[in-house]
Design a protein around this motif. Structure first.
Motif, PDB file in Angstrom:
ATOM      1  N   ARG A  33       3.827   5.269  -0.581  1.00  0.00           N
ATOM      2  CA  ARG A  33       2.522   5.318   0.077  1.00  0.00           C
ATOM      3  C   ARG A  33       1.677   6.389  -0.599  1.00  0.00           C
ATOM      4  N   VAL A  34       0.458   6.023  -0.981  1.00  0.00           N
ATOM      5  CA  VAL A  34      -0.489   6.963  -1.581  1.00  0.00           C
ATOM      6  C   VAL A  34      -1.594   7.206  -0.562  1.00  0.00           C
ATOM      7  N   TYR A  35      -1.756   8.448  -0.148  1.00  0.00           N
ATOM      8  CA  TYR A  35      -2.678   8.727   0.955  1.00  0.00           C
ATOM      9  C   TYR A  35      -3.813   9.644   0.507  1.00  0.00           C
ATOM     10  N   ASP A  36      -5.031   9.204   0.769  1.00  0.00           N
ATOM     11  CA  ASP A  36      -6.231   9.991   0.485  1.00  0.00           C
ATOM     12  C   ASP A  36      -6.732  10.607   1.782  1.00  0.00           C
ATOM     13  N   GLU A  37      -6.543  11.904   1.936  1.00  0.00           N
ATOM     14  CA  GLU A  37      -6.940  12.581   3.168  1.00  0.00           C
ATOM     15  C   GLU A  37      -8.452  12.579   3.369  1.00  0.00           C
ATOM     16  N   THR A  38      -9.221  12.504   2.291  1.00  0.00           N
ATOM     17  CA  THR A  38     -10.681  12.598   2.429  1.00  0.00           C
ATOM     18  C   THR A  38     -11.280  11.383   3.142  1.00  0.00           C
ATOM     19  N   LEU A  39     -10.631  10.230   3.017  1.00  0.00           N
ATOM     20  CA  LEU A  39     -11.091   9.031   3.715  1.00  0.00           C
ATOM     21  C   LEU A  39     -10.017   8.481   4.653  1.00  0.00           C
ATOM     22  N   ALA A  40      -8.944   9.251   4.835  1.00  0.00           N
ATOM     23  CA  ALA A  40      -7.812   8.841   5.685  1.00  0.00           C
ATOM     24  C   ALA A  40      -7.360   7.427   5.313  1.00  0.00           C
ATOM     25  N   GLN A  41      -7.216   7.189   4.008  1.00  0.00           N
ATOM     26  CA  GLN A  41      -6.949   5.843   3.488  1.00  0.00           C
ATOM     27  C   GLN A  41      -5.617   5.773   2.756  1.00  0.00           C
ATOM     28  N   ALA A  42      -4.855   4.734   3.060  1.00  0.00           N
ATOM     29  CA  ALA A  42      -3.536   4.562   2.445  1.00  0.00           C
ATOM     30  C   ALA A  42      -3.499   3.342   1.537  1.00  0.00           C
ATOM     31  N   SER A  43      -2.840   3.507   0.405  1.00  0.00           N
ATOM     32  CA  SER A  43      -2.546   2.382  -0.482  1.00  0.00           C
ATOM     33  C   SER A  43      -1.053   2.424  -0.783  1.00  0.00           C
ATOM     34  N   TYR A  44      -0.542   1.344  -1.368  1.00  0.00           N
ATOM     35  CA  TYR A  44       0.902   1.216  -1.507  1.00  0.00           C
ATOM     36  C   TYR A  44       1.289   0.684  -2.880  1.00  0.00           C
ATOM     37  N   VAL A  45       2.374   1.249  -3.410  1.00  0.00           N
ATOM     38  CA  VAL A  45       2.989   0.753  -4.649  1.00  0.00           C
ATOM     39  C   VAL A  45       4.378   0.249  -4.286  1.00  0.00           C
ATOM     40  N   ILE A  46       4.637  -1.020  -4.570  1.00  0.00           N
ATOM     41  CA  ILE A  46       5.932  -1.635  -4.276  1.00  0.00           C
ATOM     42  C   ILE A  46       6.463  -2.238  -5.573  1.00  0.00           C
ATOM     43  N   GLY A  47       7.728  -1.946  -5.892  1.00  0.00           N
ATOM     44  CA  GLY A  47       8.270  -2.439  -7.152  1.00  0.00           C
ATOM     45  C   GLY A  47       9.738  -2.799  -7.077  1.00  0.00           C
ATOM     46  N   ASP A  48      10.192  -3.535  -8.073  1.00  0.00           N
ATOM     47  CA  ASP A  48      11.600  -3.881  -8.219  1.00  0.00           C
ATOM     48  C   ASP A  48      12.199  -2.920  -9.242  1.00  0.00           C
ATOM     49  N   LEU A  49      13.248  -2.188  -8.836  1.00  0.00           N
ATOM     50  CA  LEU A  49      13.834  -1.174  -9.706  1.00  0.00           C
ATOM     51  C   LEU A  49      14.653  -1.763 -10.849  1.00  0.00           C
ATOM     52  N   ASN A  50      14.960  -3.060 -10.754  1.00  0.00           N
ATOM     53  CA  ASN A  50      15.711  -3.721 -11.825  1.00  0.00           C
ATOM     54  C   ASN A  50      14.785  -4.378 -12.839  1.00  0.00           C
ATOM     55  N   THR A  51      13.842  -5.183 -12.359  1.00  0.00           N
ATOM     56  CA  THR A  51      12.926  -5.879 -13.274  1.00  0.00           C
ATOM     57  C   THR A  51      11.756  -4.997 -13.704  1.00  0.00           C
ATOM     58  N   LYS A  52      11.554  -3.881 -12.970  1.00  0.00           N
ATOM     59  CA  LYS A  52      10.495  -2.897 -13.268  1.00  0.00           C
ATOM     60  C   LYS A  52       9.092  -3.422 -12.998  1.00  0.00           C
ATOM     61  N   GLU A  53       8.979  -4.548 -12.298  1.00  0.00           N
ATOM     62  CA  GLU A  53       7.657  -5.060 -11.905  1.00  0.00           C
ATOM     63  C   GLU A  53       7.154  -4.293 -10.676  1.00  0.00           C
ATOM     64  N   ALA A  54       5.827  -4.195 -10.545  1.00  0.00           N
ATOM     65  CA  ALA A  54       5.267  -3.509  -9.374  1.00  0.00           C
ATOM     66  C   ALA A  54       3.943  -4.141  -8.973  1.00  0.00           C
ATOM     67  N   ILE A  55       3.655  -4.050  -7.682  1.00  0.00           N
ATOM     68  CA  ILE A  55       2.370  -4.492  -7.136  1.00  0.00           C
ATOM     69  C   ILE A  55       1.724  -3.308  -6.429  1.00  0.00           C
ATOM     70  N   VAL A  56       0.400  -3.212  -6.519  1.00  0.00           N
ATOM     71  CA  VAL A  56      -0.345  -2.160  -5.822  1.00  0.00           C
ATOM     72  C   VAL A  56      -1.244  -2.829  -4.786  1.00  0.00           C
ATOM     73  N   ILE A  57      -1.214  -2.308  -3.559  1.00  0.00           N
ATOM     74  CA  ILE A  57      -2.003  -2.859  -2.458  1.00  0.00           C
ATOM     75  C   ILE A  57      -3.071  -1.861  -2.042  1.00  0.00           C
ATOM     76  N   ASP A  58      -4.322  -2.302  -2.004  1.00  0.00           N
ATOM     77  CA  ASP A  58      -5.479  -1.516  -1.559  1.00  0.00           C
ATOM     78  C   ASP A  58      -5.694  -0.236  -2.366  1.00  0.00           C
ATOM     79  N   PRO A  59      -5.708  -0.330  -3.710  1.00  0.00           N
ATOM     80  CA  PRO A  59      -5.896   0.889  -4.504  1.00  0.00           C
ATOM     81  C   PRO A  59      -7.299   1.478  -4.354  1.00  0.00           C
TER      82      PRO A  59
END
Length: 491
Positions: A33-59
């Motif tokens: 979870r990536v949290y920006d306190e200035t706008l109280a906004q959260a974004s998320y990085v989710i990935g597979d530790l084997n294939t090394k792929e990742a998706i970012v939600i609400d950057p």
């Protein structure tokens, strides 16, 4: 004794290894979870530790944080998505896809008026996104906005049911997203009641999911996207069913609609701009820009040409000396919100600050699309420009005028703050609407303004001065000092 000590150490090491093994097994995919306190906004990085792929939600728009996370954890961002068209910050989805060549996946729900107007892959209710062994299933959850979607996340090797829900502005910890923003920011009359009923139906559908489902929302306390948001980063569906007032209206749609519409704060003015910029084509900002430092000559020319000078120093520094006609907005957690609430996006601005704050200010403003920065002044004390002091009054001086009619005293806090307790005989004019109510400021007698801590009063002081109010004073101690000294508030 030595044998007992060795046995104890051996047991402790075994326990630690067991717990570590369980932790690794539980965290079979990457989640941050990536949290920006200035706008109280959260974004998320989710990935597979084997294939090394990742998706970012609400950057957010300053995307280097996601690139650093990916690099540190040997991940490759292959997909980027959003829960909805945001109103409170400028999304960095397009910047991130431009840098990583990731696939951009966005909601295709909500009808013709709520489609993103730039290239992307559309998502519908039931759509599946696969990132290695991680599955994200789309659930259409309208109400906050028509196109709003929730991502149900599961490790396909570990569970047949979702373990986490990335809910965006649908369900928060302790609250749910407000349905009135389209009407209050975009002028869509009648949409808030429709949205409230859609939200009720979405909650009913979502409530049928497993009770142990973790809820990871798009905002925390301090956001204008709800009214009772918690500081806790995540919860479970079971906990929300038990503790969130918004989830207590089972079989009572009318009661829910009344509850969710009541007591919502007036949204900041810039929300309408964010909706527009997040939906349509716009210029991308791939890197955090570096703005010039202005010297004496250039700064004086900016003043002569009536560029808007924003003084971001502390209220105490500004009170000791500021440029006539400058707008004071102290650099704190809420700076982005105040700038977005008080400024026109067409205005070119000069920022007065300390050298160590220039990047911080740039990031805060780019997150709401406020890019029209002409430059910084980082040493006002070294500039040969005339400064004026703020006219401050003490608590004792304020008290002298309370029972008299010789002074207009104005509280610039919100209406709800004022209703919950104010100084007797003081009237209320909300800071964000002050410039539109200059005609209500007395021209015949002196004016004293105050707020809770002095921060908003300092902003109000600069606004009124810019609008020609001369006989003006400020009680900087505010309600905080008033109550600390055991003085009474009335409701």
């Amino acid at each position: 004794m030595q044998n007992k000590t060795n046995l104890t150490i051996s047991i402790l090491l075994s326990v630690m290894l067991f717990l570590q093994g369980n932790k690794l097994q539980a965290q079979s995919y990457f989640f941050e979870r990536v949290y920006d306190e200035t706008l109280a906004q959260a974004s998320y990085v989710i990935g597979d530790l084997n294939t090394k792929e990742a998706i970012v939600i609400d950057p957010r728009r300053d995307i280097d944080v996601y690139l650093e996370i990916a690099q540190t954890n040997n991940l490759k961002i292959t997909k980027v998505t959003e829960t909805h068209i945001h109103a409170d910050f400028l999304s960095g989805s397009r910047e991130l896809t431009a840098v990583t060549n990731a696939e951009l996946l966005l909601s295709g729900e909500g009808g013709a008026d709520w489609q993103y107007q730039f290239p992307h892959t559309g998502l519908k209710d039931g759509s599946i996104i696969v990132v290695g062994q991680v599955e994200l299933k789309v659930m259409h959850t309208p109400g906050h906005t028509p196109e709003s979607i929730t991502f149900l996340v599961r490790d396909m090797e570990a569970s047949a049911t979702p373990q986490r829900a990335i809910t965006g502005d649908f369900i928060f910890v302790g609250d749910v997203g407000r349905p009135d923003l389209l009407e209050k920011t975009a002028g869509q009359i009648g949409s808030q009641e429709i949205g409230a009923k859609q939200l009720y139906a979405s909650i009913h559908k979502f409530s049928k999911l497993p009770d142990d489902l973790e809820i990871w929302a798009g905002h925390g306390a301090g956001s204008f996207c709800g009214k009772s948001l918690s500081t806790i980063p995540h919860s479970t569906l079971k906990e929300e069913k038990q503790n969130s007032k918004a989830l207590q209206f089972k079989n009572d749609e009318q009661g829910f609609v009344k509850y969710i519409m009541d007591g919502q704060l007036t949204p900041p003015k810039y929300f309408a701009m964010m909706k527009q910029l997040n939906k349509a084509e716009r210029p991308l900002l791939i890197q955090v820009p570096i703005h010039p430092r202005l010297d004496q000559t250039v700064f004086q020319k900016a003043i002569d040409n009536n560029l808007l000078i924003i003084d971001t120093r502390s209220k105490d520094e500004v009170a000791k000396g500021h440029i006539q006609g400058s707008l004071h907005i102290e650099n704190g957690k809420s700076l982005s919100t105040w700038v977005g609430s008080l400024l026109d996006y067409q205005q070119q601005i000069v920022l007065i600050t300390n050298e160590s704050h220039t990047e911080d200010l740039t990031r805060k403003l780019m997150r709401i699309g406020m890019d029209n920065i002409y430059g910084f002044v980082t040493g006002l004390d070294k500039m040969n420009v005339e400064l004026e002091k703020s006219d401050l009054v003490s608590i004792g001086e304020l008290k002298k005028h309370l029972d008299k009619k010789d002074m207009q005293i104005v509280d610039v806090r919100t209406e709800s703050e004022y209703r919950n307790g104010h100084i007797k005989g003081v009237e209320n004019m909300v800071l964000t609407s002050l410039e539109n109510n200059i005609d209500k400021i007395s021209k015949d007698k002196p004016v004293i303004i105050h707020c809770q801590s002095g921060v908003r009063a300092a902003m109000a002081y600069s606004i009124l001065k810019r609008n020609g109010v001369e006989n003006l004073k400020m009680y900087s101690g505010g309600i905080n000092e008033w109550t600390e000294q055991k003085n009474e508030l009335v409701k």
